[in-house]
Design an enzyme around this catalytic site. Structure first.
Site, mmCIF file in Angstrom:
data_model
loop_
_atom_site.group_PDB
_atom_site.id
_atom_site.type_symbol
_atom_site.label_atom_id
_atom_site.label_comp_id
_atom_site.label_asym_id
_atom_site.label_seq_id
_atom_site.Cartn_x
_atom_site.Cartn_y
_atom_site.Cartn_z
ATOM 1 N N LYS A 76 -29.285 25.248 -38.131
ATOM 2 C CA LYS A 76 -29.037 23.977 -38.834
ATOM 3 C C LYS A 76 -27.995 23.131 -38.099
ATOM 4 O O LYS A 76 -28.171 21.919 -37.957
ATOM 5 C CB LYS A 76 -28.615 24.254 -40.281
ATOM 6 C CG LYS A 76 -29.773 24.809 -41.123
ATOM 7 C CD LYS A 76 -29.293 25.353 -42.452
ATOM 8 C CE LYS A 76 -30.446 25.854 -43.317
ATOM 9 N NZ LYS A 76 -29.984 26.622 -44.485
ATOM 10 N N ASP A 94 -29.143 31.393 -39.541
ATOM 11 C CA ASP A 94 -29.692 30.246 -40.273
ATOM 12 C C ASP A 94 -28.760 29.032 -40.120
ATOM 13 O O ASP A 94 -29.214 27.927 -39.782
ATOM 14 C CB ASP A 94 -29.838 30.643 -41.750
ATOM 15 C CG ASP A 94 -30.359 29.524 -42.618
ATOM 16 O OD1 ASP A 94 -31.565 29.247 -42.564
ATOM 17 O OD2 ASP A 94 -29.549 28.906 -43.338
HETATM 18 N N1 HSE Z 1 -31.532 31.075 -46.749
HETATM 19 C C1 HSE Z 1 -31.188 29.680 -46.748
HETATM 20 C C2 HSE Z 1 -29.858 29.484 -47.486
HETATM 21 C C3 HSE Z 1 -32.290 28.893 -47.390
HETATM 22 O O1 HSE Z 1 -29.385 30.424 -48.123
HETATM 23 O O2 HSE Z 1 -29.262 28.431 -47.389
HETATM 24 C C4 HSE Z 1 -32.233 27.406 -47.157
HETATM 25 O O3 HSE Z 1 -32.363 27.069 -45.808
#
Ligand code: HSE
Length: 406
Positions: free
Chosen positions: A200, A196
């Protein structure tokens, strides 16, 4: 009146509807026109929710309705979100999204279609949830050449690392607690393995450096190997351990990485705790700036999506320029990037010292009282490639964490 559609009535989608209902008057004022949710697309029905009268199950109803000017895609995942977004832009509708998977994978192409069609593809909510960072990179920091971005970009892992630091708990225990509290998914892989954060930092780097950074090119390590013992060393060294996504321009080369790092108290990222996110940006004339706030959650994320809806309402039929071109940015080999490394090794410090110094040269030793059979040291500034070679030669490494600050 500007008619919009929301794709997906999950956590973020229901948040978008709630934000628009709660702040209807002020949002309309800021948009310069009334924002009307005409459709909400979802496979499910919601008989006890007033949204039911807007629910449709077929995307073509939205696509073929000329009254729909703006679509908020908050479904997540690459398909069918990609096909829906592409077709909507080709049909001359603006789209905004919180979907980092889609933006990281197809952002360059979707932005180009938006430019060709004189509409907009905005994604403020894809990085840092409710924190304004995409718009500042795109529209505010235009006087600068950005040469570094470093962010705590994942709320789940930051919550877990904060708990481990505060309570001395092991990784598996804080993961269980985070899952029970709903901060971590039942399948936590995307968060804890760093995927994740990787998407980003790929999005932020593409915007900052103006060329497409492929998330698959970014070396990524998660937090699954971080232990309670690592935090004992961090405490002795007066450092925090944070999962960072960062990219940096060094000369003419660009490096990017996602990895846990030791962060010193003088660094603004040091005190970013719990589910909070922060993005540190360095510009060649601005110097340092940091953007801080709630990086996840229903309403903070919806706030960013609705801000994009307002921006798109203000720019109907006018593309807001973005600096992210389709041309790929070739990242430099991460093995050539320089830093210090904190290394834990097996054995007795007095017996192993000579061997450590023979391999690594001058190092700074770190010992945790009561932690027997091992010791730690901080290397001099070496490359990632050199570290690997020396660690293999030493042969007794338990773990390694990179040092963010020299
Ligand atoms: N799973 C992500 C986090 C959600 O914990 O930041 C937001 O993108």
């Amino acid at each position: 009146m500007i008619n919009i559609a929301v794709l997906g009535y999950g956590t973020v989608g229901s948040g978008v509807v709630e934000v628009i209902n709660t702040n209807h008057k002020s949002i309309n004022k800021k948009a310069g026109d009334e924002i009307n949710i005409k459709y909400v697309l979802d496979l499910r029905d919601f008989p006890d929710d007033p949204v039911q009268e807007k629910i449709v199950h077929d995307f073509n109803i939205i696509l073929n309705d000329p009254e729909i000017k703006i679509i908020a895609e908050v479904m997540g995942g690459v398909e069918p979100a990609y096909t829906f977004t592409k077709n909507a832009l080709l049909a001359g509708k603006s789209v905004c999204t919180s979907n980092k998977e889609l933006v990281a994978k197809h952002g360059a192409e979707l932005l180009q279609i938006a430019r060709d069609k004189n509409v907009n593809y905005l994604f403020e909510a894809s990085c840092g949830g409710g924190i304004p960072i995409i718009r500042p990179l795109n529209s505010s920091l235009t006087a600068d050449e950005i040469d570094e971005i470093a962010g705590i970009l994942n709320g789940t892992t930051n919550y877990m690392l904060t708990k481990m630091a505060e309570e001395g708990s092991e990784y598996s225990d804080v993961l269980k607690e985070a899952q029970e509290k709903g901060y971590a998914e039942r399948n936590p892989e995307a968060d804890v393995e760093g995927h994740d954060a990787c998407r980003k930092i790929a999005i932020l780097s593409s915007l900052a450096f103006g060329r497409h950074v492929d998330f698959e090119d970014i070396y990524t390590e998660g937090i699954t190997k971080i232990s309670a013992a690592d935090f004992k060393y961090a405490k002795v060294m007066n450092r925090a351990i944070k999962l960072l996504g960062f990219s940096k321009k060094v000369g003419t080369s660009f490096y990017a990485m996602v990895a846990p790092m030791m962060v010193s108290p003088s660094d603004p990222l040091y005190s970013v705790n719990d589910v909070f996110n922060a993005i540190f940006v360095h510009g060649n004339v601005l110097g340092d700036a940091m953007f801080y706030g709630r990086g996840a959650g229903k309403l903070p994320t919806a706030s960013a999506v609705v801000a994009d809806i307002v921006d798109e309402a203000k720019h109907l039929n006018r593309n807001i320029m973005s600096f992210w071109s389709s041309k790929k940015l070739e990242l430099a080999d991460v093995g050539e990037s320089h830093r210090r490394f904190f290394v834990r090794v097996k054995g007795n410090i007095e017996e192993e010292k000579a061997h450590v110094e023979d391999v690594f040269g001058g190092v700074k030793y770190v010992q945790v009282p009561g932690l027997d059979g091992e010791f730690g040291f901080i290397t001099g500034i070496i490359t990632e490639g050199e570290y690997k070679e020396k660690a293999d030669k030493l042969g007794s490494v338990i773990s390694m964490i990179r040092m963010r600050n020299l």
